[in-house]
Motif scaffolding. Structure first.
Motif, PDB file in Angstrom:
ATOM      1  N   CYS A   1       2.625  -6.552 -12.099  1.00 16.45           N
ATOM      2  CA  CYS A   1       2.132  -5.671 -11.029  1.00 16.45           C
ATOM      3  C   CYS A   1       0.861  -4.967 -11.490  1.00 16.45           C
ATOM      4  O   CYS A   1       0.785  -4.525 -12.640  1.00 16.45           O
ATOM      5  N   VAL A   2      -0.081  -4.854 -10.587  1.00 14.07           N
ATOM      6  CA  VAL A   2      -1.309  -4.104 -10.867  1.00 14.07           C
ATOM      7  C   VAL A   2      -1.454  -3.030  -9.788  1.00 14.07           C
ATOM      8  O   VAL A   2      -1.498  -3.334  -8.594  1.00 14.07           O
ATOM      9  N   TYR A   3      -1.493  -1.782 -10.228  1.00 11.30           N
ATOM     10  CA  TYR A   3      -1.678  -0.639  -9.333  1.00 11.30           C
ATOM     11  C   TYR A   3      -3.119  -0.157  -9.472  1.00 11.30           C
ATOM     12  O   TYR A   3      -3.571   0.140 -10.586  1.00 11.30           O
ATOM     13  N   CYS A   4      -3.821  -0.050  -8.374  1.00 14.02           N
ATOM     14  CA  CYS A   4      -5.206   0.411  -8.425  1.00 14.02           C
ATOM     15  C   CYS A   4      -5.554   1.130  -7.120  1.00 14.02           C
ATOM     16  O   CYS A   4      -4.782   1.087  -6.149  1.00 14.02           O
TER      17      CYS A   4
ATOM     18  N   ILE B   1       0.844  -1.190   0.000  1.00  6.30           N
ATOM     19  CA  ILE B   1       0.000   0.000   0.000  1.00  6.30           C
ATOM     20  C   ILE B   1       0.881   1.243   0.000  1.00  6.30           C
ATOM     21  O   ILE B   1       1.840   1.335   0.774  1.00  6.30           O
ATOM     22  N   LEU B   2       0.590   2.164  -0.887  1.00  5.86           N
ATOM     23  CA  LEU B   2       1.224   3.479  -0.868  1.00  5.86           C
ATOM     24  C   LEU B   2       0.158   4.487  -0.444  1.00  5.86           C
ATOM     25  O   LEU B   2      -0.929   4.515  -1.025  1.00  5.86           O
TER      26      LEU B   2
ATOM     27  N   THR C   1      -3.107   3.906  -2.788  1.00  2.00           N
ATOM     28  CA  THR C   1      -2.909   3.043  -3.957  1.00  2.00           C
ATOM     29  C   THR C   1      -2.441   1.664  -3.508  1.00  2.00           C
ATOM     30  O   THR C   1      -1.529   1.537  -2.686  1.00  2.00           O
ATOM     31  N   GLU C   2      -3.065   0.666  -4.069  1.00  2.00           N
ATOM     32  CA  GLU C   2      -2.776  -0.728  -3.733  1.00  2.00           C
ATOM     33  C   GLU C   2      -1.986  -1.362  -4.875  1.00  2.00           C
ATOM     34  O   GLU C   2      -2.273  -1.130  -6.047  1.00  2.00           O
TER      35      GLU C   2
ATOM     36  N   SER D   1      -2.460   8.977  -3.683  1.00  2.00           N
ATOM     37  CA  SER D   1      -3.518   8.711  -4.651  1.00  2.00           C
ATOM     38  C   SER D   1      -2.967   7.999  -5.882  1.00  2.00           C
ATOM     39  O   SER D   1      -1.755   8.053  -6.161  1.00  2.00           O
ATOM     40  N   TRP D   2      -3.858   7.377  -6.620  1.00  2.00           N
ATOM     41  CA  TRP D   2      -3.460   6.666  -7.834  1.00  2.00           C
ATOM     42  C   TRP D   2      -2.837   7.633  -8.835  1.00  2.00           C
ATOM     43  O   TRP D   2      -1.863   7.296  -9.516  1.00  2.00           O
ATOM     44  N   ASP D   3      -3.373   8.849  -8.936  1.00  2.00           N
ATOM     45  CA  ASP D   3      -2.820   9.854  -9.856  1.00  2.00           C
ATOM     46  C   ASP D   3      -1.372  10.173  -9.491  1.00  2.00           C
ATOM     47  O   ASP D   3      -0.510  10.278 -10.374  1.00  2.00           O
ATOM     48  N   GLN D   4      -1.109  10.329  -8.198  1.00  3.82           N
ATOM     49  CA  GLN D   4       0.245  10.648  -7.752  1.00  3.82           C
ATOM     50  C   GLN D   4       1.199   9.492  -8.019  1.00  3.82           C
ATOM     51  O   GLN D   4       2.321   9.698  -8.487  1.00  3.82           O
ATOM     52  N   VAL D   5       0.749   8.278  -7.750  1.00  2.00           N
ATOM     53  CA  VAL D   5       1.592   7.099  -7.945  1.00  2.00           C
ATOM     54  C   VAL D   5       1.887   6.864  -9.429  1.00  2.00           C
ATOM     55  O   VAL D   5       3.033   6.590  -9.804  1.00  2.00           O
ATOM     56  N   SER D   6       0.876   6.993 -10.275  1.00  2.00           N
ATOM     57  CA  SER D   6       1.087   6.772 -11.709  1.00  2.00           C
ATOM     58  C   SER D   6       2.001   7.841 -12.304  1.00  2.00           C
ATOM     59  O   SER D   6       2.731   7.571 -13.256  1.00  2.00           O
TER      60      SER D   6
END
Length: 216
Positions: free
Chosen positions: A112-115, A10-11, A124-125, A14-19
């Motif tokens: 890896c799947v980020y969601c 877990i991070l 983000t998982e 947000s998903w936007d930040q991680v991507s």
């Protein structure tokens, strides 16, 4: 037999930040084993997915017990192909990686799947799977065990590197905001001083005109 790895991380971003941080991961303090990265192909599909293929070069140090069994001229670098699919509509990012040299000695494939995290959409998982295999007769199990242990170690470094980059990005945004605020304050102060100066001139002019009229 193939060694299988399954992990969840877990991070707290947000998903936007991680991507966005995904493309800025290297270099960082925890990725000294990553030597180079190059984009080989990139495309935006009609359904708005971003497809990218990158070539990464990483160090590939053999375990001490294996050095005497393999030629000294065996390269200490491994070339990794990374395919990624970013889907902004479903808010998922899927990556596939595999090594293209030394595959007969040890092959490592990763998915890896980020969601978005189901319990907290601001987090983000990451679901990570890996398969480690070897074709070296007599050493298959030992090499696979070594590969799996090193993979686990690299996952820890990857997550620390990700957190470092995300923290740095937030720091840069904060710093940039402060700089812009200070600049705007300076510009506003200049405008205020200029306006005050013009107003003072106008008042002085009016006062001079009024005084002259008194003597007429």
């Amino acid at each position: 037999m193939v060694k299988y790895f399954l992990g969840m991380n877990i991070l707290k971003n947000s998903w936007d930040q991680v991507s966005a941080a995904f493309w800025q991961r290297y270099p960082n303090h925890y990725s000294k084993h990553v030597l180079t990265e190059d984009i080989l192909y990139r495309e935006v599909t009609p359904d708005h997915k971003l497809l990218t293929r990158r070539l990464l070069t990483k160090t590939n140090r053999l375990p001490r017990w294996a050095e005497r069994f393999f030629p000294a001229n065996v390269t200490h670098a491994v070339y990794i192909v990374e395919d990624s699919i970013i889907d902004p509509l479903s808010r998922t990012m899927t990556t596939y990686t595999w090594n293209i040299n030394h595959a007969s000695i040890m092959a490592v494939e990763e998915r890896c799947v980020y969601c978005e995290n189901s319990e907290n959409r601001n987090w983000t998982e990451i679901k990570r799977e890996a398969w480690v295999s070897s074709k070296v007769f007599g050493f298959t199990r030992a090499i696979q065990e070594f590969g799996l242990a090193r993979f686990r170690s690299n996952v820890t470094k990857t997550m620390k590197g990700f957190e470092f980059i995300l923290g740095k990005m937030h720091g840069d945004v904060h710093h940039r905001t402060l700089v812009e605020t200070a600049k705007e304050a300076r510009e506003k102060a200049k405008e205020t001083a200029l306006a005050a100066k013009e107003k003072a001139k106008d008042l002085a002019s009016k006062a001079a005109t009024s005084k002259k009229q008194q003597y007429v």
